[in-house]
Design a protein around this motif. Structure first.
Motif, mmCIF file in Angstrom:
data_model
loop_
_atom_site.group_PDB
_atom_site.id
_atom_site.type_symbol
_atom_site.label_atom_id
_atom_site.label_comp_id
_atom_site.label_asym_id
_atom_site.label_seq_id
_atom_site.Cartn_x
_atom_site.Cartn_y
_atom_site.Cartn_z
ATOM 1 N N ALA A 16 0.832 -1.204 0.000
ATOM 2 C CA ALA A 16 0.000 0.000 0.000
ATOM 3 C C ALA A 16 0.866 1.254 0.000
ATOM 4 N N GLN A 17 1.950 1.221 0.775
ATOM 5 C CA GLN A 17 2.840 2.386 0.809
ATOM 6 C C GLN A 17 3.451 2.631 -0.568
ATOM 7 N N ARG A 18 3.814 1.562 -1.256
ATOM 8 C CA ARG A 18 4.388 1.681 -2.594
ATOM 9 C C ARG A 18 3.343 2.124 -3.620
ATOM 10 N N GLN B 188 3.049 9.298 8.378
ATOM 11 C CA GLN B 188 2.149 8.365 9.050
ATOM 12 C C GLN B 188 2.354 6.935 8.536
ATOM 13 N N SER B 189 2.567 6.798 7.233
ATOM 14 C CA SER B 189 2.800 5.467 6.664
ATOM 15 C C SER B 189 4.075 4.858 7.224
ATOM 16 N N GLN B 190 5.116 5.654 7.281
ATOM 17 C CA GLN B 190 6.395 5.169 7.817
ATOM 18 C C GLN B 190 6.259 4.809 9.297
ATOM 19 N N SER B 191 5.530 5.623 10.032
ATOM 20 C CA SER B 191 5.305 5.354 11.449
ATOM 21 C C SER B 191 4.562 4.030 11.642
ATOM 22 N N ALA B 192 3.552 3.802 10.810
ATOM 23 C CA ALA B 192 2.802 2.543 10.899
ATOM 24 C C ALA B 192 3.712 1.347 10.610
ATOM 25 N N LEU B 193 4.574 1.472 9.597
ATOM 26 C CA LEU B 193 5.509 0.384 9.291
ATOM 27 C C LEU B 193 6.477 0.131 10.448
ATOM 28 N N LEU B 194 6.938 1.197 11.071
ATOM 29 C CA LEU B 194 7.845 1.033 12.215
ATOM 30 C C LEU B 194 7.160 0.311 13.371
ATOM 31 N N HIS B 195 5.898 0.662 13.616
ATOM 32 C CA HIS B 195 5.159 -0.012 14.694
ATOM 33 C C HIS B 195 4.881 -1.467 14.335
ATOM 34 N N LEU B 196 4.572 -1.730 13.074
ATOM 35 C CA LEU B 196 4.392 -3.112 12.635
ATOM 36 C C LEU B 196 5.680 -3.910 12.812
ATOM 37 N N ASN B 197 6.801 -3.272 12.502
ATOM 38 C CA ASN B 197 8.090 -3.934 12.670
ATOM 39 C C ASN B 197 8.331 -4.293 14.136
ATOM 40 N N LYS B 198 7.996 -3.387 15.048
ATOM 41 C CA LYS B 198 8.138 -3.677 16.479
ATOM 42 C C LYS B 198 7.235 -4.838 16.888
ATOM 43 N N MET B 199 6.023 -4.854 16.326
ATOM 44 C CA MET B 199 5.092 -5.929 16.628
ATOM 45 C C MET B 199 5.659 -7.266 16.152
ATOM 46 N N LEU B 200 6.198 -7.292 14.944
ATOM 47 C CA LEU B 200 6.803 -8.519 14.418
ATOM 48 C C LEU B 200 7.995 -8.956 15.263
#
Length: 109
Positions: free
Chosen positions: A40-42, A51-63
């Motif tokens: 979606a970001q691409r 906001q998109s980058q922030s969401a990816l960073l939080h997803l990365n922490k979750m993973l």
């Protein structure tokens, strides 16, 4: 009512397997979410980048947390196995009956 070695062994076995499966399922779901978010970001370059980058960073922490949880579960599994060996729960006289390892709903009445 106190647990017997057989009952405790069966319960640990059943619950450990369920816990490991739940972590694996969560990891698969979170990885899929990360994949979709990256696509979606691409594909939507007009989306707010910060906001998109922030969401990816939080997803990365979750993973990362799920991967860490998987490692912790493996350590718990090993420790419980070692305790079981010390208690003789892995020896033939204390192995749970086949019925004892089934979920409660599947046991004969």
């Amino acid at each position: 009512m106190a647990l017997t070695v057989t009952a405790a062994t069966a319960r640990f076995n059943r619950e450990m397997m369920a816990s490991e499966a739940a972590i694996a399922d969560a990891l698969v779901a979170a990885t899929s979410l990360m994949h979709t978010a990256a696509i979606a970001q691409r594909d939507f370059p007009d989306a707010p980048v910060i906001q998109s980058q922030s969401a990816l960073l939080h997803l990365n922490k979750m993973l990362a947390s799920l991967i860490e949880s998987r490692g912790e579960a493996a350590r718990v599994h090993g420790q419980l196995r070692d305790i079981g060996r010390e208690m003789g729960a892995t020896e033939i006289p204390f192995c749970p009956d086949a019925e004892a390892t089934l979920p409660l709903a599947e046991r004969a009445a």
